[in-house]
Each structure stands twice: as structure tokens, then as C-alpha cells.
Design an enzyme around this catalytic site. Structure first.
Site, PDB file in Angstrom:
ATOM      1  N   ARG A  20      -1.734  -3.168  -0.290  1.00  0.00           N
ATOM      2  CA  ARG A  20      -2.928  -2.460   0.140  1.00  0.00           C
ATOM      3  C   ARG A  20      -3.461  -1.682  -1.046  1.00  0.00           C
ATOM      4  O   ARG A  20      -2.768  -0.848  -1.615  1.00  0.00           O
ATOM      5  CB  ARG A  20      -2.523  -1.499   1.252  1.00  0.00           C
ATOM      6  CG  ARG A  20      -3.582  -1.208   2.229  1.00  0.00           C
ATOM      7  CD  ARG A  20      -2.998  -0.489   3.410  1.00  0.00           C
ATOM      8  NE  ARG A  20      -2.468   0.816   3.097  1.00  0.00           N
ATOM      9  CZ  ARG A  20      -2.497   1.849   3.925  1.00  0.00           C
ATOM     10  NH1 ARG A  20      -3.038   1.704   5.120  1.00  0.00           N
ATOM     11  NH2 ARG A  20      -1.999   2.995   3.599  1.00  0.00           N
ATOM     12  N   THR A  56      -9.293   1.427  -1.774  1.00  0.00           N
ATOM     13  CA  THR A  56     -10.129   0.846  -0.722  1.00  0.00           C
ATOM     14  C   THR A  56      -9.354   0.632   0.579  1.00  0.00           C
ATOM     15  O   THR A  56      -9.961   0.424   1.635  1.00  0.00           O
ATOM     16  CB  THR A  56     -10.643  -0.541  -1.158  1.00  0.00           C
ATOM     17  OG1 THR A  56      -9.503  -1.402  -1.314  1.00  0.00           O
ATOM     18  CG2 THR A  56     -11.395  -0.474  -2.488  1.00  0.00           C
ATOM     19  N   ASP A 105       5.996   5.744   3.589  1.00  0.00           N
ATOM     20  CA  ASP A 105       5.778   4.431   2.989  1.00  0.00           C
ATOM     21  C   ASP A 105       7.026   3.572   3.209  1.00  0.00           C
ATOM     22  O   ASP A 105       8.076   3.808   2.596  1.00  0.00           O
ATOM     23  CB  ASP A 105       5.486   4.586   1.492  1.00  0.00           C
ATOM     24  CG  ASP A 105       5.059   3.273   0.870  1.00  0.00           C
ATOM     25  OD1 ASP A 105       5.807   2.275   1.013  1.00  0.00           O
ATOM     26  OD2 ASP A 105       3.982   3.218   0.265  1.00  0.00           O
ATOM     27  N   ASP A 143       8.605   1.771   0.059  1.00  0.00           N
ATOM     28  CA  ASP A 143       9.292   2.710  -0.844  1.00  0.00           C
ATOM     29  C   ASP A 143      10.593   3.210  -0.243  1.00  0.00           C
ATOM     30  O   ASP A 143      11.600   3.340  -0.936  1.00  0.00           O
ATOM     31  CB  ASP A 143       8.379   3.904  -1.161  1.00  0.00           C
ATOM     32  CG  ASP A 143       7.299   3.530  -2.166  1.00  0.00           C
ATOM     33  OD1 ASP A 143       7.474   2.520  -2.873  1.00  0.00           O
ATOM     34  OD2 ASP A 143       6.285   4.245  -2.233  1.00  0.00           O
TER      35      ASP A 143
END
Ligand code: PRP
Ligand code: URA
Length: 209
Positions: free
Chosen positions: A104, A108, A200, A203
Site C-alpha cells: 500500500r 495515496t 502494522d 511489521d
């Protein structure tokens, strides 16, 4: 169809709470994700077709059921989806595994495709896309687009945590795809993260950042 199945068995809720906790490290995070995926697998595979075969038990001849019909294909969205592959392979070891690489763009929030490789008989398989997070839905919609372009006709989407926005997005572009989630959270924040979420997923799984 526009179907969402929430697999909120108490064991799944318990393990998901541990995953959400920011103090849970990568080793436990990975193990919990595998365990939850196995538990979700029970629901995901609920409608698998069976056929009757004749077997001989140590006591007698009998008729008994085995899996028939469409074979499964598992497609993790790289990277974080990799954390859900083993849980399903533990249940269905004969499944084939395809991969779709999407990240991603942090500015944006749009998905960028960088890799894809699928089993050759994708059109004959029930394809199960896995990714822990369904946030804006951009990555899931793009992954489904790619699978359909390659010929897949039967697709399920499996996420651990989904935002309502992501579910709506998938329903808008792919109403034929059933979505399985362990939890539907409140919303997205300004950075496109799921709230309360778990941060995340990639991560936390791989110990990066
Ligand atoms: C995360 C997650 C999903 C995507 C969800 O991946 O694993 O693929 O974001 O967001 P969306 O619904 O708004 O598209 P990320 O792009 O962080 O890549 P990574 O798995 O490589 O960390
Ligand atoms: N991707 C993640 O890993 N977590 C989120 O909350 C949103 C997207």
C-alpha cells in the site's frame, strides 16, 4: 451475495486480544495468527463437498465420506498474508499456494502490485485469499481483480481484522466474494490504519520497523 461471516468463537476472540496487545512480540504474534487461521479454517471449509467411499475398518466394511469436488488454492497477499498460510495448510495439506505481491503506497494508500504466481488450474480451484488486515479494501480488491483476470471463478477472502470501509469496498467491486473475518473493528484513522486494530501486521509478524 455480499456475505460476511464473522468467526468469533471464544478461542478466536481470546487469541485476537493477545495479538492486539502492543506488548506481544513477533514469535507469539506469528503463532497466534497461525492458530486463529486454523480455527477460522473450520468455518471456511464448512461447505466443502464430500463423497462417499467404501472402506474397510478393522471391524467391518463400511461407507464413509471424504473430500471431493473443487480442490483448494490459498493465496496470501504479501507480505502479511504469509502469516495465514500454514494455518490453512495444516488443515488441507493438498492445497496449492499462489502468491500476490501488493503493498500500500503510504501517501495515496493505493495498492501497488509487484508480484503474482498462481497454480495453473486456478479456474478449477476454490481460491482462498488470505491477509490479516482489510483496511481501505484497496489491496483485497486488487488481489481479487488479479485472480479473476487469471481465470479464478470461485474466490473467498479471509481476513483477521476488517474495517467497515474495507468490507464495503470489496462488496462494491466483488459482491460475489464471501468474506470471512475474526472481527469487524470501528473505523479507519487518518493514516488508513484500523482502529483499534493491531497496528502494522507485516511489521509485527516479521519484526521490521
Ligand atoms: C497491509 C495489509 C494489507 C493492506 C490492507 O499490507 O497486510 O495487505 O495493508 O490495507 P488496505 O485494505 O487499505 O489495502 P501492507 O501494504 O502494509 O504491506 P506488507 O504486508 O508488505 O506490510
Ligand atoms: N495494514 C495494516 O497492517 N494494518 C492496518 O491497520 C491497516 C493496514
Amino acid at each position: 451475495m455480499k456475505k460476511v461471516i464473522v468467526t468469533d468463537h471464544p478461542l478466536i476472540q481470546h487469541k485476537l486480544t493477545l495479538m492486539r496487545d502492543k506488548n506481544t512480540g513477533s514469535k507469539d504474534f506469528r503463532e497466534l495468527l497461525t492458530e486463529i487461521t486454523m480455527l477460522m479454517g473450520y468455518e471456511i471449509t464448512r461447505n466443502i463437498q464430500l463423497e462417499e467411499v467404501e472402506i474397510e475398518t478393522p471391524v467391518t466394511n463400511t461407507k464413509s465420506k471424504i473430500i471431493s469436488g473443487k480442490k483448494l488454492g490459498i493465496v496470501p497477499i504479501l507480505r502479511a498474508g504469509l502469516g495465514m498460510v500454514d494455518g490453512l495448510l495444516n488443515l488441507v495439506p493438498a492445497a496449492k499456494v499462489g502468491h500476490v505481491g501488493l503493498y500500500r503506497d503510504p501517501e495515496t494508500l493505493k495498492p501497488v502490485e509487484y508480484y503474482s504466481k498462481f497454480p495453473q488450474d486456478i479456474e478449477e480451484r476454490e481460491m482462498i485469499i488470505v491477509d490479516p488486515m482489510l483496511a481501505t479494501g484497496g489491496s483485497a480488491v486488487a488481489a481479487i481483480d488479479v485472480l479473476k483476470q487469471k481465470g479464478a471463478v470461485s474466490i473467498k477472502l479471509v481476513n483477521l481484522v476488517a474495517a467497515p470501509e474495507g468490507i464495503e469496498e470489496v462488496h462494491k467491486y466483488h459482491p460475489d466474494v464471501e468474506i470471512y473475518v475474526a472481527a469487524i473493528d470501528e473505523r479507519l484513522n487518518d493514516h488508513g490504519y484500523i482502529v483499534p486494530g493491531l497496528g502494522d501486521a507485516g511489521d509485527r509478524l516479521f519484526g521490521t520497523k
